[in-house]
Scaffold this motif. Structure first.
Motif, PDB file in Angstrom:
ATOM      1  N   GLN A 295      37.404  89.233  45.355  1.00 42.15           N
ATOM      2  CA  GLN A 295      36.031  89.602  45.705  1.00 42.15           C
ATOM      3  C   GLN A 295      35.038  88.591  45.139  1.00 42.15           C
ATOM      4  O   GLN A 295      34.092  88.181  45.825  1.00 42.15           O
ATOM      5  N   ARG A 296      35.237  88.196  43.891  1.00 38.90           N
ATOM      6  CA  ARG A 296      34.368  87.191  43.279  1.00 38.90           C
ATOM      7  C   ARG A 296      34.497  85.854  44.009  1.00 38.90           C
ATOM      8  O   ARG A 296      33.504  85.171  44.265  1.00 38.90           O
ATOM      9  N   GLN A 299      32.601  85.966  47.238  1.00 43.11           N
ATOM     10  CA  GLN A 299      31.163  85.912  47.006  1.00 43.11           C
ATOM     11  C   GLN A 299      30.711  84.488  46.689  1.00 43.11           C
ATOM     12  O   GLN A 299      29.644  84.047  47.137  1.00 43.11           O
ATOM     13  N   ASP A 303      27.961  82.369  48.767  1.00 40.29           N
ATOM     14  CA  ASP A 303      26.796  81.750  48.125  1.00 40.29           C
ATOM     15  C   ASP A 303      26.644  80.277  48.506  1.00 40.29           C
ATOM     16  O   ASP A 303      25.528  79.737  48.467  1.00 40.29           O
TER      17      ASP A 303
END
Length: 323
Positions: A295-296, A299, A303
């Motif tokens: 998930q990180r 993300q 970004d």
């Protein structure tokens, strides 16, 4: 939204309407007309109907798609409206995907493997001969040790091998594509998309394709792609960077196509990561991403690139290009 995504949503919406109680023959005729308008319509409908049929066989109590969706909506205290094309498709996949993935995968063999890891889980194991294996997430191996040989079969995923010296028993790692006989100590073997990728960190390995007896020696700092018919040397690698990536559970990519990066992250995600390869093919990634936190990682990609990451359930994440 791509044409393919739009057709899939239309097919899902038709399927939901056709599974409602008291469906009229006119609706069935309209559905048949829609499929006849474009071969892609019929193909999408067939895929989705087959998908639902497979899930019905897996579910202990068969329920209509409409009932399943009503249940999902009720649990979230939402109103089931007529504008449900995209939401219907997403909820349908979220509800049924876990069973479908189990049905289509090699999960039984994975569960029965001598060593295996869940997505985003790493495992280090010392073997009876004092050799050492490290499995990264979603990987599995079988072990066969006897008086004549030491053999590791990589069933899925990726493994870091550190071989203990034993001149009486060769140490062999094998996959469907071929085998690697250790002539030294430390290397990585990975299965991906029908090929085996060998990365040498220390010393040498003799690699052989399953349908070709010619052996190719791969030395420290070299990488080789093994298919069923050949062993192909690739560009040089930095052993230090590879060691660091394993130590910190990282994915290090340099100017790599985004779909390939998403493939890697999807293997470490407990559910399904959905994306349109064609729509994202021109986007490239240079980054260090955490493999033990998909998930990180997703993300971080969102970004840095013009993409959107949406999570609809623990089982479904959709990555799409921003308009």
């Amino acid at each position: 939204m791509s044409t393919r995504e739009s057709i899939n949503e239309q097919a899902a919406n038709w399927l939901i309407q056709l599974n409602e109680p008291g469906v009229e023959e006119q609706l069935r005729a309209d559905f048949a007309h829609w499929k006849a308008l474009d071969p892609r319509h019929a193909a999408a409908a067939e895929r989705l109907q087959g998908f639902v049929g497979q899930m019905s066989a897996l579910r202990p109590q068969k329920a209509s798609v409409h009932a399943a969706l009503d249940s999902a909506y009720a649990s979230r205290n939402k109103t089931y409206s007529g504008k449900r094309g995209a939401t219907a498709l997403l909820l349908l996949i979220a509800l049924l995907l876990p069973g479908w993935a189990l049905w289509r995968s090699d999960m039984p063999r994975y569960w029965l493997a001598d060593l295996h890891t869940a997505p985003a889980q790493w495992l280090s194991q010392t073997l009876p001969d004092q050799s050492h294996l490290t499995l990264n997430g979603n990987s599995a191996v079988d072990l066969h040790f006897d008086d004549q040989q030491r053999r590791i079969r990589l069933l899925r995923g990726e493994v870091l091998v550190e071989v203990a010296h034993d001149p009486a028993r060769p140490f062999i790692v094998e996959t469907e594509q071929g085998q690697m006989r250790a002539l030294g100590t430390r290397f990585v073997v990975k299965r991906e998309n029908g090929i085996t990728l060998l990365t040498m960190l220390e010393s040498r390995v003799a690699a052989t394709a399953s349908a070709n007896p010619t052996s190719v020696e791969v030395g420290a700092g070299e990488q080789a792609r093994i298919s069923a018919t050949q062993v192909q040397l690739l560009s040089a690698i930095d052993p230090g960077s590879v060691n660091d990536a394993w130590r910190y559970h990282q994915l290090v990519v340099q100017n790599q196509p985004l779909p390939e990066v998403l493939d890697e992250l999807a293997r470490q995600h407990p559910g399904h990561v959905q994306f349109d390869r064609e729509a994202l093919a021109d986007l490239r990634v240079s980054a260090v991403l955490p493999l033990d936190n998909s998930q990180r990682a997703l993300q971080l990609i969102a970004d840095a690139l013009p993409v959107r990451v949406r999570q609809f359930s623990p089982w479904l994440v959709i990555v799409s290009r921003k308009p």
